[in-house]
Design a protein around this motif. Structure first.
Motif, PDB file in Angstrom:
ATOM      1  N   MET A  47      12.449   4.308   1.850  1.00  0.00           N
ATOM      2  CA  MET A  47      13.884   4.100   2.050  1.00  0.00           C
ATOM      3  C   MET A  47      14.100   2.790   2.797  1.00  0.00           C
ATOM      4  O   MET A  47      13.433   2.498   3.780  1.00  0.00           O
ATOM      5  N   TYR A  48      15.019   1.957   2.305  1.00  0.00           N
ATOM      6  CA  TYR A  48      15.290   0.680   2.934  1.00  0.00           C
ATOM      7  C   TYR A  48      16.155   0.841   4.178  1.00  0.00           C
ATOM      8  O   TYR A  48      17.025   1.693   4.239  1.00  0.00           O
ATOM      9  N   LYS A  49      15.914  -0.020   5.144  1.00  0.00           N
ATOM     10  CA  LYS A  49      16.784  -0.123   6.309  1.00  0.00           C
ATOM     11  C   LYS A  49      17.261  -1.563   6.401  1.00  0.00           C
ATOM     12  O   LYS A  49      16.538  -2.496   6.037  1.00  0.00           O
ATOM     13  N   GLN A  95       8.311   4.197 -20.640  1.00  0.00           N
ATOM     14  CA  GLN A  95       7.461   3.029 -20.403  1.00  0.00           C
ATOM     15  C   GLN A  95       8.004   2.189 -19.246  1.00  0.00           C
ATOM     16  O   GLN A  95       7.252   1.742 -18.369  1.00  0.00           O
ATOM     17  N   LEU A  96       9.312   1.977 -19.235  1.00  0.00           N
ATOM     18  CA  LEU A  96       9.933   1.205 -18.162  1.00  0.00           C
ATOM     19  C   LEU A  96       9.756   1.887 -16.810  1.00  0.00           C
ATOM     20  O   LEU A  96       9.441   1.237 -15.804  1.00  0.00           O
ATOM     21  N   LYS A  97       9.955   3.192 -16.772  1.00  0.00           N
ATOM     22  CA  LYS A  97       9.821   3.923 -15.509  1.00  0.00           C
ATOM     23  C   LYS A  97       8.374   3.863 -15.011  1.00  0.00           C
ATOM     24  O   LYS A  97       8.131   3.674 -13.815  1.00  0.00           O
ATOM     25  N   GLY A  98       7.428   4.012 -15.929  1.00  0.00           N
ATOM     26  CA  GLY A  98       6.018   3.947 -15.531  1.00  0.00           C
ATOM     27  C   GLY A  98       5.650   2.584 -14.981  1.00  0.00           C
ATOM     28  O   GLY A  98       4.989   2.473 -13.940  1.00  0.00           O
ATOM     29  N   SER A  99       6.090   1.520 -15.658  1.00  0.00           N
ATOM     30  CA  SER A  99       5.801   0.161 -15.191  1.00  0.00           C
ATOM     31  C   SER A  99       6.435  -0.106 -13.833  1.00  0.00           C
ATOM     32  O   SER A  99       5.834  -0.730 -12.952  1.00  0.00           O
ATOM     33  N   TYR A 100       7.668   0.382 -13.667  1.00  0.00           N
ATOM     34  CA  TYR A 100       8.373   0.176 -12.403  1.00  0.00           C
ATOM     35  C   TYR A 100       7.656   0.878 -11.255  1.00  0.00           C
ATOM     36  O   TYR A 100       7.419   0.282 -10.192  1.00  0.00           O
ATOM     37  N   THR A 139      14.809   3.432  -5.287  1.00  0.00           N
ATOM     38  CA  THR A 139      13.955   3.804  -6.424  1.00  0.00           C
ATOM     39  C   THR A 139      14.630   4.858  -7.280  1.00  0.00           C
ATOM     40  O   THR A 139      14.632   4.771  -8.519  1.00  0.00           O
ATOM     41  N   ASP A 140      15.223   5.856  -6.640  1.00  0.00           N
ATOM     42  CA  ASP A 140      15.906   6.907  -7.392  1.00  0.00           C
ATOM     43  C   ASP A 140      17.087   6.350  -8.186  1.00  0.00           C
ATOM     44  O   ASP A 140      17.342   6.778  -9.320  1.00  0.00           O
ATOM     45  N   ILE A 176      17.828   3.824 -15.575  1.00  0.00           N
ATOM     46  CA  ILE A 176      17.026   3.826 -16.798  1.00  0.00           C
ATOM     47  C   ILE A 176      17.302   5.094 -17.602  1.00  0.00           C
ATOM     48  O   ILE A 176      17.522   5.047 -18.811  1.00  0.00           O
ATOM     49  N   ASP A 177      17.290   6.234 -16.906  1.00  0.00           N
ATOM     50  CA  ASP A 177      17.539   7.510 -17.596  1.00  0.00           C
ATOM     51  C   ASP A 177      18.922   7.561 -18.239  1.00  0.00           C
ATOM     52  O   ASP A 177      19.120   8.221 -19.270  1.00  0.00           O
TER      53      ASP A 177
END
Length: 413
Positions: A1-3, A339-344, A371-372, A378-379
């Protein structure tokens, strides 16, 4: 998680704590790239990037390099069309050294006249190196012509003429204008405590003075074109560009990523499978998307023997037409999304790639997707938006084409 945290001088800090690692990647991002230059100072953003490694009031050029090298770390920088980034990757126990060096480079550069002349020569050699690479030359010539009369079409390195004429005053004026904390972001990824990191950064960067700055860019209109340049090479290189979508059109950006994966963005793609695997005409062929504020492009690149040029070009055009006529199947869309999700996700295993991703996003967009969020984007891509983007982009009557190779100026396609 970004701060995130913003210092009193306007410097934005964004960080992601990953406590199970033993390294940290830290980058200082400046909202200044070749897109805000003009012909007279073309290449100045990149020139300044070089000059910041030439020494400070406290360190020589060699000391900047050796202090990081001696710790087994990495220090580097790059200039793009829209930003400049200076970064280090070190063991977490050595990050104080990295922060000290980067702050010294940003706050205390010398811009010594003798060093400027030396680096001018180095950069001109770098320009020649890219001109000797037919693939790079094809893309640079294509970009120059599809974005004709717009700074986006100018070479990031500059031209021989502009590099000869840029002087110390030009460098200092540009540096003073854009290298201010409220036009910058520091991004960090790795093993650290965010609150402690803020104190370390504030200690080193609090003397960086805030000033008013405006970085506005105009839309670059896409100009269809055909360019051929003779170059004595064994292979012919072809670069083709389609007018695409800007970086801020989120829904279309992710749809284009799905489309690109199917079209030419992987070894299972249509371009690769047909033109390399089935026809055996090329070794290298691929497509990629390049996104900017207010505009974007989908590029197609291939290298082949001169005798195969016409057949390769015709096959690429046929695949562009097929996209417009047949679109993608539901199965292709779903496989591309996976494929995109796996690469990411695999890319997230590198602190450098994470730091680069959210640092650039925070600098240019003032926000970062988690990330979510990205996986959901993508989904959420569906056949309707895919078809809409294909209709918008895949138009054989609006192409930029550049061919570089032996005798190509006489070729008719």
């Amino acid at each position: 998680m970004y701060k995130t945290h913003k210092l009193d001088n306007g410097l934005t800090i964004i960080g992601e704590e990953i406590p199970y690692l033993k390294s940290i990647s830290l980058g200082v991002w400046i909202n200044a790239g070749s897109r805000i230059e003009n012909e007279k100072i073309s290449g100045i953003s990149h020139f300044i990037e070089h000059m910041l490694f030439k020494g400070t009031k406290n360190r020589t050029s060699k000391e900047i390099a050796s202090e990081i090298d001696n710790l087994g770390g990495q220090i580097n920088a790059f200039t793009s069309k829209e930003c400049t980034c200076y970064y280090v990757k070190l063991l977490d126990s050595h990050i104080d050294v990295g922060i000290d060096i980067l702050s010294d480079m940003i706050l205390n550069p010398l811009f010594d006249k003798k060093d400027i002349e030396k680096e001018r020569s180095v950069i001109i050699e770098e320009l020649k190196m890219y001109e000797d690479s037919p693939e790079d030359l094809a893309y640079d010539l294509l970009t120059e012509n599809i974005y004709v009369n717009n700074p986006l079409g100018m070479n990031i390195i500059g031209t021989t003429k502009s590099l000869d004429e840029i002087n110390q005053k030009d460098l200092l004026n540009y540096f003073d204008k854009y290298y201010v904390p409220n036009n910058a972001v520091i991004s960090i990824s790795g093993n650290f405590d965010f609150d402690e990191m803020i104190k370390k950064i504030e200690d080193k960067f609090n003397s960086w003075k805030q000033r008013e700055v405006s970085v506005e860019v105009e839309k670059a209109e896409f100009n269809p074109c055909f360019i051929a340049k003779n170059k004595d090479t064994e292979q012919v290189n072809i670069a083709i560009s389609l007018d695409a979508v800007p970086s801020e059109n989120t829904e279309e950006v992710y749809a284009l990523a799905v489309i690109n994966t199917v079209f030419g963005g992987s070894i299972s793609s249509r371009l690769f499978q047909k033109i390399r695997e089935e026809q055996g005409l090329v070794y290298s062929i691929y497509s990629s998307q390049t996104l900017y504020k207010k505009c974007g492009e989908l590029g197609i690149f291939a290298s082949m023997g001169p005798d195969n040029l016409k057949e390769v070009y015709d096959s690429i055009i046929e695949e562009i037409k097929n996209m417009r006529e047949s679109y993608l199947t539901e199965k292709e869309i779903e496989e591309s999304k996976e494929q995109l999700k796996g690469s990411y996700i695999l890319g997230l295993e590198s602190t450098s790639s994470r730091m680069m991703s959210f640092g650039k996003a925070m600098l240019l967009n003032k926000s970062v997707r988690t990330t979510d969020d990205i996986l959901k984007c993508i989904d959420d891509v569906n056949i309707d938006i895919v078809n809409k983007v294909i209709d918008k982009i895949f138009n054989v009557d609006k192409l930029g084409v550049c061919i570089v190779g032996r005798g190509v100026e006489d070729i008719k396609l």
